[in-house]
Design an enzyme around this catalytic site. Structure first.
Site, mmCIF file in Angstrom:
data_model
loop_
_atom_site.group_PDB
_atom_site.id
_atom_site.type_symbol
_atom_site.label_atom_id
_atom_site.label_comp_id
_atom_site.label_asym_id
_atom_site.label_seq_id
_atom_site.Cartn_x
_atom_site.Cartn_y
_atom_site.Cartn_z
ATOM 1 N N GLU A 1 16.071 51.910 -24.221
ATOM 2 C CA GLU A 1 15.340 53.146 -24.000
ATOM 3 C C GLU A 1 16.226 54.388 -23.982
ATOM 4 O O GLU A 1 15.842 55.437 -24.501
ATOM 5 C CB GLU A 1 14.572 53.065 -22.665
ATOM 6 C CG GLU A 1 13.454 52.052 -22.634
ATOM 7 C CD GLU A 1 12.204 52.555 -23.326
ATOM 8 O OE1 GLU A 1 12.202 53.712 -23.774
ATOM 9 O OE2 GLU A 1 11.247 51.783 -23.422
ATOM 10 N N SER B 1 -10.941 16.584 23.526
ATOM 11 C CA SER B 1 -9.980 15.857 24.364
ATOM 12 C C SER B 1 -8.525 16.274 24.134
ATOM 13 O O SER B 1 -7.626 15.623 24.656
ATOM 14 C CB SER B 1 -10.100 14.349 24.089
ATOM 15 O OG SER B 1 -11.362 13.873 24.489
#
Length: 776
Positions: A89, A346
């Site tokens: 770029e 339980s």
């Protein structure tokens, strides 16, 4: 003279130049203030992303335009990608002032020659300017872009500008920034790219809609190869050659959705953060979610499930599944059942037995009564609706028997129990206006899966419970639940069945895992919590709306899923022997009194049990609420006949003897082995008359009687009565409670198949009688 004139002209030129420079500078400052740079991120904020501990996205929350934009630092991006971006770029990026005049002149000449834009001449800085302040593709727009680029260079360093590019570059569809693109397309963080992947993503912002590798792989390949050829002077030739042969592959873009309910929970507490790192293991989370999804397909339509896995050493959560299928609204997928308040069934029993060990009122083999009992009007029953008679603490816990647990809680105290749980960090929520009572041990108060898992971790952490940690920076919140010795004994019971279970391999299929199940009233909640040295795993199954799920309980619904999760955990089960703490020892104890063997005469030791003792304490058996007094019967024996007698009914010499007294409530369940130390029968003429005061007797049949079906009847039956009973009478058939009825009503016993039936009647005072009938 000429020299002075030259100097004067030079001085004037300098003054003019300086003045122009000042004017330009002042103009630039004024323009910068009048037209400030848009703040990066204000108009295009980052997505909030919640990640696993290794950075893998769990869930991202996009901006209002549904753009996926994940924040990433320059140091978190592969150098290959940075090199590819700059090399393709903007090779002059590190030295130009924001614009590259040579590139602009070249672009202008191409425009004049061809009549249209061939190359834009944009630098990376100019592209960033367009990202944060979009402009049209016109000459005026280009000029605006150039001025913004100059502003950027004045306000930001080159590395900061490059970071903006890495975060805001368009990557196709709803993706912006290299982090979102790397994870969406190639399924990996941007720090780990190959040469080919770096080149492919570097060129993508040139035409993000046309070069998407998930839609147009051939176009993406051609563009990628163009970048690779451009990098020939910067990357080794062998690397480029290999990259050119690598096929272009991209996975379909889809929203990350791991631990979605946890991510939502962490998002609410993010407080302005853009990235929240959790303690979740991404691979384990995926596996757990897959297991829950597989399991929920076998459950009723509206049922769901939840699971939580924590690392015991750090209390960090490694997997968090708040619902079984986040996409299934019928299963209330949005409800986080890790945090929902539900009846624990339980699952609180291990803590009760641990507290009772610390209080010195039980050891691992203390005698308990698994028989129908009334505790101030509260009459608990067992899950299987049957009773076993005399059981030890180990047996009561591993078999999750309800009546013995209530018996221990009655001795320990419900208020004391709930307070101890709170001190240990396990919060309970009671119905409005309710206070702790005996029902709490069977699920009479609510808690959460998160609370339970943090509490159960105490069994592997020397008794120290703690709050599960969701983020690495969460504080370590620990609480003393029980002593290290009590935690060791309870864990050993749950893992092996205790000393007796260890000897016979009662729980051999799960060695290394100590686990407990729970089922709330009406099958509304099924639980299973397991502990190993390294992990604690909790599973809940039920309907989020609290509707019952008949037939689904902890053992058959939740435990298989919990065991499947353990099977996927790395190093979950350590088989090496764990040495008990110094205050935990083993000893032989005696039933029914509870003392250590040798602490009383052998004549008082009916049954021996090998027990874990804490601090060397072997506490006596709980007092008998029916008989009261000392649990030893003292009597005299005729030395000639060896039978029980008194001086009133024999002239023979007598000797003193004593026998241990079992709790009255256990008498109907005792076998011959337990009765071997019972007093001998009374000598003729000395025994109290049958049916005398204080005796209970069954009428309507006698032992040894044979009953047959009446003609045309489906099964034989007999109606029995009882005399000498007080209040309501319980009827047992082969040790299973068949029912209760008033003494005057009697009971009709049916015999579904041929065989021998032991029938026992007992009243509220513990008196009983038994007959054995054969059905043909």
């Amino acid at each position: 003279m000429r020299r002075l004139l030259v100097r004067a002209r030079a001085s004037r030129a300098l003054r003019i130049g300086a003045s122009v420079g000042v004017v330009i500078g002042l103009f630039a400052i004024a323009a910068d203030r009048l037209y400030p740079l848009p703040t990066p991120g204000r108009s295009a904020p980052f997505s909030l992303i919640v990640t696993a501990r290794d950075g893998t996205p769990l869930r991202a929350f996009p901006d209002k335009l549904y753009i996926w934009r994940n924040p990433v630092a320059l140091t978190q991006v592969s150098p290959l990608y940075v090199e590819a971006v700059i090399g393709y770029e903007d090779r002059a990026f590190w030295w130009h002032p924001g614009i590259n005049p040579f590139a602009l002149v070249r672009a202008g000449a191409q425009w004049i020659r061809h009549g249209h834009i061939v190359s834009g001449g944009s630098t990376i800085t100019m592209q960033v300017a367009r990202m944060i302040d979009p402009t049209p593709h016109t000459m005026a727009g280009k000029l605006h872009q150039i001025l913004r680029a100059l502003q950027l260079e004045a306000h930001f360093s080159k590395r900061e500008i490059l970071s903006l590019y890495l975060n805001y570059a368009p990557m196709g569809g709803v993706l912006e920034g290299v982090d979102a693109a790397s994870r969406a397309y190639i399924g990996k963080p941007p720090s780990n790219m190959s040469h080919a992947e770096a080149a492919m993503l570097a060129v993508l912002p040139q035409a993000p809609s046309l070069l998407r590798p998930d839609r147009y792989p051939e176009r993406a390949r051609q563009a990628r190869d163009k970048v690779l050829h451009r990098m020939a002077d910067r990357w080794p030739a062998p690397d480029i050659a290999d990259a050119l042969t690598e096929p272009v592959y991209a996975q379909t873009i889809r929203e990350p959705m791991l631990a979605p309910l946890l991510a939502e929970r962490l998002r609410r507490g993010a407080r302005g953060k853009l990235r929240v790192t959790s303690t979740i293991d991404a691979d384990l989370q995926s596996t757990v979610e897959a297991l829950l999804l597989e399991r929920v397909r076998t459950l009723p339509r509206h049922a769901s499930s939840a699971a939580l896995v924590i690392d015991n050493a750090t209390l960090e959560v490694r997997a968090y599944a708040g619902s079984a299928d986040f996409s299934d609204l019928e299963r209330a997928s949005h409800v986080d059942m890790v945090r929902a308040w539900r009846s624990p069934g339980s699952t609180l029993k291990p803590f009760l037995y641990g507290f009772a060990l610390d209080a010195g009122i039980i050891d691992s083999e203390s005698l308990l009564n698994d028989v129908p009992q009334s505790f101030g009007g509260y009459q608990p029953g067992n899950f299987q609706q049957s009773f076993s008679g005399a059981v030890s603490v180990s047996e009561a816990l591993t078999r999750s028997l309800n009546v013995p647990a209530v018996q221990v809680l009655d001795q320990y105290g419900p208020d004391r129990f709930v307070g101890k749980l709170r001190q240990g960090g396990l919060k309970l929520r009671f119905p409005r206006g309710a206070t702790p009572n005996l029902a709490v041990i069977l699920g009479g108060a609510d808690t959460t899966l998160e609370n339970l898992v943090g509490a159960y971790a105490s069994l592997a952490r020397g008794g120290m419970a703690g709050s599960p940690r969701l983020t690495p920076d969460a504080p370590l919140d620990e609480h003393r639940m029980m002593s290290a010795g009590a935690a060791y004994i309870v864990r050993d019971i749950l893992e092996t069945g205790g000393p007796l279970g260890r000897a016979i391999g009662e729980r051999g299929t799960s060695r290394g895992i100590a686990w407990k199940t729970g089922t709330s009233f009406g099958f509304r909640d099924a639980w299973s919590i397991g502990v190993t040295d390294r992990y604690t795993v909790g599973v809940w199954i039920g309907r989020p709306d609290g509707t019952p799920n008949p037939g689904y309980f902890g053992a058959n619904a939740a435990t298989p899923l919990m065991m499947s999760i353990f099977s996927t955990l790395p190093d979950a089960v350590v088989t090496s022997h764990r040495a008990p703490p110094p205050d935990v020892t083993q000893a032989q104890i005696c039933w029914p009194l509870g003392n250590v063997v040798g602490a009383q005469p052998d004549a008082l030791c009916a049954v021996q049990r090998r027990a874990w003792l804490l601090a060397g304490v072997a506490p006596p058996t709980f007092p008998d609420p029916v008989r009261g007094g000392e649990p030893i019967l003292r009597y005299t024996i005729d030395t000639v006949t060896g039978l029980r007698a008194t001086s009133d009914c024999t002239d023979h010499p007598l000797r003193q003897a004593e026998s241990p007294l079992w709790p009255v409530a256990l008498e109907p369940w005792l076998d011959e082995r337990s009765r071997r130390l019972d007093p001998p029968r009374w000598a003729p003429g000395c025994a109290p008359p049958a049916g005398g005061a204080g005796r209970l007797a069954i009428t309507g049949a006698s032992s040894g009687e044979v009953v047959r079906s009446a003609y045309g009847a489906a099964a034989p039956q007999v109606h029995l009565g009882v005399i000498g009973a007080r209040g309501v009478v319980g009827w047992l058939v082969n040790g299973t409670l068949a029912g209760r009825a008033a003494a005057a009503s009697g009971w009709t016993v049916q015999f579904p198949k041929p065989g021998e039936y032991a029938i026992t009647a007992f009243d509220e005072s513990g008196r009983y009688d038994r007959v054995t009938i054969e059905a043909r």
